[in-house]
Design a protein around this motif. Structure first.
Motif, PDB file in Angstrom:
ATOM      1  N   ASP A   1      27.430 -15.010   2.984  1.00  0.00           N
ATOM      2  CA  ASP A   1      26.204 -15.018   3.311  1.00  0.00           C
ATOM      3  C   ASP A   1      24.878 -15.470   1.836  1.00  0.00           C
ATOM      4  OD1 ASP A   1      27.403 -17.465   5.439  1.00  0.00           O
ATOM      5  OD2 ASP A   1      26.160 -16.103   6.180  1.00  0.00           O
ATOM      6  N   ILE A   2      24.951 -13.985   1.861  1.00  0.00           N
ATOM      7  CA  ILE A   2      24.123 -13.624   0.356  1.00  0.00           C
ATOM      8  C   ILE A   2      24.563 -14.521  -0.873  1.00  0.00           C
ATOM      9  CG2 ILE A   2      22.689 -11.854  -0.875  1.00  0.00           C
ATOM     10  CD1 ILE A   2      23.042 -10.483   1.958  1.00  0.00           C
ATOM     11  N   ALA A   3      25.541 -14.039  -1.539  1.00  0.00           N
ATOM     12  CA  ALA A   3      26.094 -14.429  -2.766  1.00  0.00           C
ATOM     13  C   ALA A   3      26.192 -16.047  -2.731  1.00  0.00           C
ATOM     14  CB  ALA A   3      28.028 -13.976  -2.410  1.00  0.00           C
ATOM     15  N   VAL A   4      26.491 -16.909  -1.405  1.00  0.00           N
ATOM     16  CA  VAL A   4      26.913 -18.036  -1.946  1.00  0.00           C
ATOM     17  C   VAL A   4      24.864 -18.623  -2.005  1.00  0.00           C
ATOM     18  CG1 VAL A   4      26.686 -20.174  -0.759  1.00  0.00           C
ATOM     19  CG2 VAL A   4      28.572 -18.645  -0.313  1.00  0.00           C
ATOM     20  N   ALA A   5      24.627 -17.998  -1.046  1.00  0.00           N
ATOM     21  CA  ALA A   5      22.694 -18.311  -1.220  1.00  0.00           C
ATOM     22  C   ALA A   5      22.179 -17.791  -3.330  1.00  0.00           C
ATOM     23  CB  ALA A   5      22.063 -17.406  -0.279  1.00  0.00           C
TER      24      ALA A   5
END
Length: 514
Positions: A91-95
Motif C-alpha cells: 500500500d505504501i509503495a502504491v501510494a
C-alpha cells in the motif's frame, strides 16, 4: 564517469544511511551522497544544493516519504525521488508511486546492492523526459513558425513530388486552402513552361541536396506570378532522397520594383546624357562665340588694311588693260590675258574682304514682311551657275514671313555658291521650300562629292573649309544670320552622293493692316 552524481539521502537512522552510502560511494564509486537526518536538514540542503536524485526513507522522525515527494515536486519536479525503506508495504509503495516517486526500494542487502542501477535508471528516465519535453517544445515552436511563416513552405514526397505537407501561406499564395492541395502533385501549381525547370532542379537536388532558383507559379484563377525557391532534400538512412522541403516566396512586388528601378535608371541616364549633351553644346557655342569675337576683331582690321592696296592694284590693272586695248600684237595679247587674271583675283580678294567686313560687324537683323521665295530668286541671280549644273525648284508657294531680306540673301548666296563649287563636273542643284507647323523650311541639295564624316561636326566653325579656295567664313556667317532670325541650319551629307543644307525659320507672320 567524469563527475560524481550528487545524491540527497534523507533517513533518521545513521546505520541505514551508512549502508546506503557504502553501496553508492564505495562499491559503485560514481555517486556523492549528501545526508539529512531531519526535516530541517533536508530543507536546508534542498535550498542550497543541486541534486540529481533524492533518496528518502518512508518513515522519518516528524514526517514521511510522501511529504518529501511533495517538497521535491514543489522545488523541482524533474528531480527523481526513490523511496528506500525497511518497513514498507504494498500500500505504501502504491501510494508513493502515485504521489510521483520514481521507484520504491526495500532495505535488504540485495536491493541495496542494486540501488545504483535503480538510481541510474531513474536518471535516464529523467533525461528522456527532459529530452521529450525539449522536443515537444521545439516541435511546438517550429510548428508555430511553420504555420505563421510569411514564406510558403511545402514538403514534397514520392516520385510525383506530391504535396505531403504545407503551411497556410503556401496554399494561400496559390488561392487554395491547405486541405485542397494536400496530396496533389506540385506540378499543378506551376505553369507548363516551368515544370521542366522544376523537375531539373529536383533532379539536381538528388546529388547536391540543395538548390535555389526562380520559377513561375499559377494560382487557382489561372494568373501567374514569379517566385523564388529554396529547396533542401532530406535523405533516408540509406542516403536516398526521401523528401524535398521547398521554401517559396512570391517576388511579384520585387520584380515590379526592379523593373521600375531599371526604367528610372534608364530615364536618369537619358537625362544625364541629354544634360551632358546640352552642356557640351553650350560650351561649344561659347567657344565658338569667343572665336567669332576674336576673328571678327582681327578680320575688321585686316579688311581695312587690305582694301586700299587692293583698290590701287585693281585700278592699275584696269588702266593697263585700257591702254593695251589701243594696241595690237601677240605680246600685248599675252599681257592682256595676265592682266585679266589679275583683275579676277583682285575681284576675288575684294569679295573675301567683303566677307571679312560683314563678319566683323555684329549686325542684328531688321525683319519685315518678305517673300522668302523672292529672296531665294534674287540669291540665284547673284550666283554664277555653270551650264553643266541644272537647277530644280519645288514647293514655291509660301506666305509672307518676318525676315531681313538682305541678310537672308547672303545666307542663300553662300549656300548656292557652296553647292555650285561642290559640283565642278556638273550636277543638279535642288531647292525645295515647304511650310511646317512651326515655320518654313528650305532644303538646298547638291549632287557633289559630299562632306567627310570627320568634317561634319566642324562645318559651321569659323575658318574651317573643305574647299581649295576658301577662308571658311561662309557657313559660319550662314549659321549666325539664321540663328539671329530665331531659326536653325543643319546639314546632311553622304560621300559620293552630295549634301543637303536645311534652313528652318519660325513662321512669324506680319500683323494685318485692317
Amino acid at each position: 564517469m567524469s563527475e560524481k552524481q550528487r545524491i540527497l539521502y534523507i533517513d533518521d537512522n545513521p546505520l541505514d544511511r551508512a549502508l546506503v552510502r557504502d553501496a553508492l560511494e564505495k562499491e559503485h564509486g560514481g555517486f556523492q551522497v549528501v545526508e539529512a537526518g531531519t526535516m530541517a536538514e533536508f530543507e536546508i540542503l534542498l535550498e542550497k544544493g543541486e541534486f540529481e536524485v533524492v533518496l528518502s526513507d518512508f518513515n522519518i522522525l516528524g514526517f514521511n516519504g510522501l511529504q518529501v515527494i511533495d517538497a521535491i515536486r514543489e522545488h523541482d519536479p524533474a528531480i527523481p525521488v526513490i523511496i528506500v525503506t525497511g518497513t514498507g508495504s504494498e500500500d505504501i509503495a502504491v501510494a508513493a508511486l502515485k504521489r510521483g516517486a520514481a521507484d520504491y526500494v526495500i532495505k535488504t542487502p540485495d536491493h541495496i546492492r542494486r540501488l545504483p542501477t535503480t538510481i541510474m535508471a531513474a536518471m535516464e528516465r529523467r533525461r528522456l523526459r527532459e529530452e521529450r519535453r525539449r522536443n515537444e517544445e521545439a516541435l511546438q515552436k517550429w510548428g508555430n513558425i511553420f504555420a505563421h511563416a510569411g514564406w510558403g513552405v511545402a514538403v514534397l514526397g514520392g516520385e510525383e513530388l506530391r504535396l505531403e505537407m504545407m503551411n497556410p501561406a503556401y496554399a494561400a499564395m496559390h488561392g487554395y486552402r491547405v486541405e485542397e492541395l494536400l496530396g496533389r502533385p506540385v506540378a499543378e501549381v506551376h505553369t507548363p513552361e516551368s515544370r521542366e525547370r522544376l523537375a531539373a532542379v529536383i533532379e539536381m537536388c538528388r546529388e547536391k541536396s540543395h538548390a535555389a532558383f526562380e520559377n513561375f507559379h499559377c494560382r487557382r484563377d489561372g494568373s501567374v506570378f514569379p517566385a523564388w525557391h529554396d529547396v533542401t532534400t532530406i535523405r533516408d538512412e540509406a542516403g536516398r532522397p526521401a523528401y524535398h522541403i521547398v521554401h517559396v516566396q512570391n517576388i511579384s512586388v520585387l520584380k515590379a520594383t526592379q523593373q521600375e528601378l531599371e526604367q528610372l535608371n534608364r530615364e536618369l541616364e537619358n537625362r544625364v546624357l541629354e544634360k551632358t549633351r546640352r552642356l557640351q553644346a553650350m560650351q561649344d557655342e561659347l567657344i565658338r562665340r569667343e572665336k567669332l569675337a576674336a576673328i571678327g576683331q582681327l578680320s575688321g582690321g585686316v579688311a581695312h588694311d587690305l582694301r586700299n592696296p587692293l583698290g590701287v592694284i585693281g585700278n592699275v590693272a584696269y588702266f593697263l588693260q585700257a591702254k593695251l586695248g589701243e594696241r595690237a600684237g601677240a605680246t600685248d595679247d599675252k599681257i592682256a590675258k595676265h592682266l585679266d587674271i589679275l583683275g579676277r583675283e583682285v575681284a576675288r580678294a575684294t569679295r573675301i574682304i567683303a566677307e571679312l567686313t560683314d563678319f566683323s560687324k555684329d549686325i542684328l537683323p531688321e525683319p519685315r514682311p518678305a517673300d522668302l521665295n523672292g529672296v531665294i530668286d534674287e540669291a540665284l541671280k547673284a550666283t554664277e551657275i555653270a551650264d553643266s549644273i541644272a537647277v530644280e525648284r519645288q514647293g514655291l508657294d509660301l506666305p509672307l514671313i518676318m525676315l531681313d531680306p538682305e541678310q537672308m540673301n547672303r545666307v542663300f548666296v553662300n549656300l548656292f555658291n557652296n553647292a555650285v563649287q561642290a559640283m565642278p563636273q556638273g550636277g543638279v542643284l535642288r531647292i525645295a521650300t515647304s511650310l511646317l507647323e512651326s515655320g518654313v523650311e528650305v532644303r538646298v541639295r547638291d549632287s557633289g562629292n559630299g562632306i567627310r564624316p570627320e568634317d561634319m561636326t566642324r562645318i559651321f566653325d569659323p575658318l574651317v573649309t573643305t574647299k581649295a579656295k576658301g577662308i571658311g567664313l561662309g557657313l559660319c556667317i550662314v549659321k549666325d544670320i539664321v540663328e539671329k532670325h530665331g531659326g536653325e541650319v543643319t546639314v546632311e551629307s553622304e560621300l559620293g552622293k552630295g549634301s543637303t543644307f536645311v534652313v528652318r525659320l519660325p513662321a512669324v507672320l506680319p500683323a494685318s493692316r485692317d
